[in-house]
Design an enzyme around this catalytic site. Structure first.
Site, PDB file in Angstrom:
ATOM      1  N   ASP A  16       5.314  -4.627   6.568  1.00  0.00           N
ATOM      2  CA  ASP A  16       4.381  -3.907   5.712  1.00  0.00           C
ATOM      3  C   ASP A  16       3.647  -4.913   4.851  1.00  0.00           C
ATOM      4  O   ASP A  16       4.240  -5.854   4.327  1.00  0.00           O
ATOM      5  CB  ASP A  16       5.139  -2.919   4.827  1.00  0.00           C
ATOM      6  CG  ASP A  16       5.855  -1.856   5.650  1.00  0.00           C
ATOM      7  OD1 ASP A  16       5.212  -1.289   6.556  1.00  0.00           O
ATOM      8  OD2 ASP A  16       7.050  -1.608   5.404  1.00  0.00           O
ATOM      9  N   ASP A  30      10.966   2.288  -4.225  1.00  0.00           N
ATOM     10  CA  ASP A  30      12.236   2.964  -4.512  1.00  0.00           C
ATOM     11  C   ASP A  30      13.307   2.021  -5.077  1.00  0.00           C
ATOM     12  O   ASP A  30      13.664   2.095  -6.252  1.00  0.00           O
ATOM     13  CB  ASP A  30      12.741   3.762  -3.300  1.00  0.00           C
ATOM     14  CG  ASP A  30      12.732   2.990  -1.980  1.00  0.00           C
ATOM     15  OD1 ASP A  30      12.405   1.786  -1.991  1.00  0.00           O
ATOM     16  OD2 ASP A  30      13.061   3.591  -0.939  1.00  0.00           O
ATOM     17  N   ASP A  34       9.946  -4.183  11.271  1.00  0.00           N
ATOM     18  CA  ASP A  34       8.490  -4.024  11.151  1.00  0.00           C
ATOM     19  C   ASP A  34       8.001  -4.665   9.849  1.00  0.00           C
ATOM     20  O   ASP A  34       8.801  -5.033   8.995  1.00  0.00           O
ATOM     21  CB  ASP A  34       8.070  -2.547  11.230  1.00  0.00           C
ATOM     22  CG  ASP A  34       8.822  -1.685  10.243  1.00  0.00           C
ATOM     23  OD1 ASP A  34       9.170  -2.186   9.149  1.00  0.00           O
ATOM     24  OD2 ASP A  34       9.064  -0.498  10.536  1.00  0.00           O
TER      25      ASP A  34
HETATM   26  P1  ATP Z   1      13.289  -0.405   7.140  1.00  0.00           P
HETATM   27  O1  ATP Z   1      13.972  -1.710   7.287  1.00  0.00           O
HETATM   28  O2  ATP Z   1      14.136   0.729   7.566  1.00  0.00           O
HETATM   29  O3  ATP Z   1      11.891  -0.344   7.675  1.00  0.00           O
HETATM   30  P2  ATP Z   1      11.950  -0.377   4.624  1.00  0.00           P
HETATM   31  O4  ATP Z   1      12.468  -0.736   3.281  1.00  0.00           O
HETATM   32  O5  ATP Z   1      10.894  -1.235   5.208  1.00  0.00           O
HETATM   33  O6  ATP Z   1      13.192  -0.236   5.571  1.00  0.00           O
HETATM   34  P3  ATP Z   1      10.115   1.767   4.972  1.00  0.00           P
HETATM   35  O7  ATP Z   1      10.409   3.217   5.105  1.00  0.00           O
HETATM   36  O8  ATP Z   1       9.531   1.024   6.120  1.00  0.00           O
HETATM   37  O9  ATP Z   1      11.465   1.092   4.499  1.00  0.00           O
HETATM   38  O10 ATP Z   1       9.177   1.616   3.704  1.00  0.00           O
HETATM   39  C1  ATP Z   1       8.545   0.379   3.339  1.00  0.00           C
HETATM   40  C2  ATP Z   1       8.577   0.211   1.838  1.00  0.00           C
HETATM   41  O11 ATP Z   1       7.858   1.267   1.209  1.00  0.00           O
HETATM   42  C3  ATP Z   1       9.962   0.280   1.214  1.00  0.00           C
HETATM   43  O12 ATP Z   1      10.600  -0.958   1.253  1.00  0.00           O
HETATM   44  C4  ATP Z   1       9.668   0.717  -0.193  1.00  0.00           C
HETATM   45  O13 ATP Z   1       9.204  -0.336  -0.983  1.00  0.00           O
HETATM   46  C5  ATP Z   1       8.525   1.677   0.018  1.00  0.00           C
HETATM   47  N1  ATP Z   1       8.974   3.061   0.211  1.00  0.00           N
HETATM   48  C6  ATP Z   1       9.160   3.706   1.359  1.00  0.00           C
HETATM   49  N2  ATP Z   1       9.536   4.959   1.167  1.00  0.00           N
HETATM   50  C7  ATP Z   1       9.591   5.134  -0.149  1.00  0.00           C
HETATM   51  C8  ATP Z   1       9.934   6.234  -0.990  1.00  0.00           C
HETATM   52  N3  ATP Z   1      10.296   7.405  -0.467  1.00  0.00           N
HETATM   53  N4  ATP Z   1       9.867   6.045  -2.327  1.00  0.00           N
HETATM   54  C9  ATP Z   1       9.495   4.869  -2.846  1.00  0.00           C
HETATM   55  N5  ATP Z   1       9.189   3.808  -2.118  1.00  0.00           N
HETATM   56  C10 ATP Z   1       9.232   3.922  -0.784  1.00  0.00           C
HETATM   57 MG    MG Z   2       9.802  -0.966   7.002  1.00  0.00          MG
END
Ligand code: ATP
Ligand code: MG
Length: 441
Positions: A40, A136, A38
């Site tokens: 963001d 994070d 996905d």
């Molecule tokens: P995935 O590939 O599983 O979607 P992702 O890194 O995109 O992994 P998401 O949960 O979609 O993870 O979150 C998008 C972004 O938002 C992360 O990459 C990070 O920068 C930020 N983020 C998400 N959750 C947190 C958290 N609990 N604390 C700090 N930053 C966060």
């Molecule tokens: Mg994501």
């Protein structure tokens, strides 16, 4: 690798004069050559400005406002830059639809911590070089700029992605205290990406694991699904055990495994996770229901055994034991009824596989939960928790043409006085144990 929907959002924001970046996991995945699941987007447009720009957009989250721009099944999440460290995701127990609420003005100082350091609220908008610090891991803090196709990296994220290192931004202990779910995220990214957790980021996890107690069960259910239903559940499970986190998510299961680490329940869990991972690889549907059954089977069968010895009928003993264990489990991970009810049912049906003659055995095949109960039986047999011959018998029975099925169970000879329908109805009530079955081997 960037989806057309994400590109549309980026260009529309840019053309309206805003900054627009891809951010987070999608940039990280592209850098390592993995297809992002996905996208963001981060922008300096406020949520309301984003909403004005896109027809297909709605705002979600009350304390933490995000814009969701929808293209068919795809949603592009658009977040306004924030000023500082924040859980970033709306709370899982927050209503998902607050579109009609008046937008809160970002207050001057709206950052609230509880007494363990957990960040409860943050509603200040900011700039990209403020936004980055609340993310994070360094690998999740890369911003891809649509304006000139560059990556903005404030934290050494590109180097960490290239060396496959997971490193929290800032002081790890502080960051875990702000949001303990980051410990589970570390495990998830290690399992998913094969990255190594940097020493400083790894060390506090065991010490701080108990902070997960504060996390609402609904948010842990979300994390559970991301850990176990995305194709790397086996690895995630081993890592959770290794870091002392399993006992936070599944206390009864962890206690059970500690007593008998290589026993049947442990083998069942591993077989169940392998099976689910395999199904994900093959794009077949998976359900958390089955995993809950697998993970809770050890504690449930121990509790059922006590009831059975006290005189309960087997199916009923299991159903009641499941209820007891699920009630306890719900204090950690909230298991929705749509999962716990069928889970109890497939567990309570297990003794039925021992009955292999008569029309009722045949009728069992058309029970609505037969397939799931049978899959679970096969797994138990694989794990050494059931006679493999019984599983084989049921496998073969299903493969036979109908007349031969009847011969196999001897149903054509027996049941002279009983109309065919009653067996079926009685069977469905059997789980609640109103009537003790006459033969239970
Ligand atoms: P995935 O590939 O599983 O979607 P992702 O890194 O995109 O992994 P998401 O949960 O979609 O993870 O979150 C998008 C972004 O938002 C992360 O990459 C990070 O920068 C930020 N983020 C998400 N959750 C947190 C958290 N609990 N604390 C700090 N930053 C966060
Ligand atoms: Mg994501």
């Amino acid at each position: 690798m960037i989806s057309t929907s994400a590109l549309k959002v980026l260009y529309q924001l840019k053309d309206a004069g805003y900054q627009a970046f891809l951010v987070g996991g999608c940039v990280r995945d592209i850098v390592i050559g993995m297809e992002p699941k996905d996208f963001d987007v981060a922008t300096n447009a406020s949520p309301e400005e984003v909403r004005r720009l896109f027809r297909n957009c709605r705002l979600i989250g009350r304390r933490f406002r995000l814009a969701h721009v929808r293209f068919g099944h795809q949603i592009v999440e658009v977040a306004t830059f924030r000023a500082a460290g924040d859980p970033i995701v709306p709370d899982a127990d927050e209503p998902d639809d607050t579109d009609d609420e008046p937008a809160p003005e970002p207050p001057d100082d709206d950052r609230v911590h509880d007494d363990t350091g957990r960040l409860l609220r943050d509603n200040r908008y900011g700039t990209v070089d403020q936004d980055v610090w609340r993310r994070d891991f360094t690998c999740n803090a890369l911003y891809y700029n649509i304006e000139d196709y560059s990556i903005w990296d404030y934290v050494g994220g590109v180097a960490d992605v290239k060396s496959r290192t997971l490193r929290l931004i800032g002081d790890p202990e502080t960051r875990y205290r702000e949001d303990p779910v980051r410990m589970l995220r570390a495990i998830r990214f290690q399992a998913k990406l094969g990255f190594t957790i940097h020493e400083g980021t790894r060390e506090p996890i065991k010490r701080l694991a108990m902070l997960l107690e504060q996390i609402p069960p609904a948010r842990l259910l979300d994390e559970f699904q991301k850990l176990f239903l995305a194709g790397f559940g086996q690895r995630a499970f081993e890592l959770l055990m290794e870091h002392g986190l399993l006992e936070q998510l599944f206390p009864a299961t962890a206690a059970w495994l500690a007593e008998d680490p290589d026993g049947m329940a442990a083998r069942l869990i591993r077989a169940g996770l392998a099976n689910t991972d395999q199904r994900v690889q093959e794009d077949r549907p998976v359900t958390p229901m089955f995993l809950f059954a697998v993970l809770l089977f050890g504690p449930i069968s121990a509790a059922a055994q006590r009831r059975f010895e006290a005189g309960s009928q087997a199916g009923q003993a299991i159903a009641e034991a499941a209820e007891e264990v699920v009630a306890e489990q719900n204090r950690r991970i909230g298991i929705p009824k749509r999962f716990s009810i069928p889970m109890r049912e497939i567990l309570a049906l297990q003794p039925r596989f021992h009955r292999r003659e008569g029309r009722r055995a045949l009728a069992f095949i058309s029970h609505p939960r037969f397939r799931a109960a049978y899959d679970f039986l096969v797994l138990r047999a694989e794990a050494g928790g059931e006679d493999p011959q019984i599983a084989r018998w049921w496998t073969e029975l299903q493969e036979l043409p109908q007349e031969e099925q009847e011969t196999r169970v001897g149903a054509d000879k027996s049941h002279s006085g009983q109309p065919a329908g009653t067996g079926g109805r009685r069977r469905r009530r059997g789980g609640r144990g109103r009537r003790a079955p006459k033969t239970e081997s």
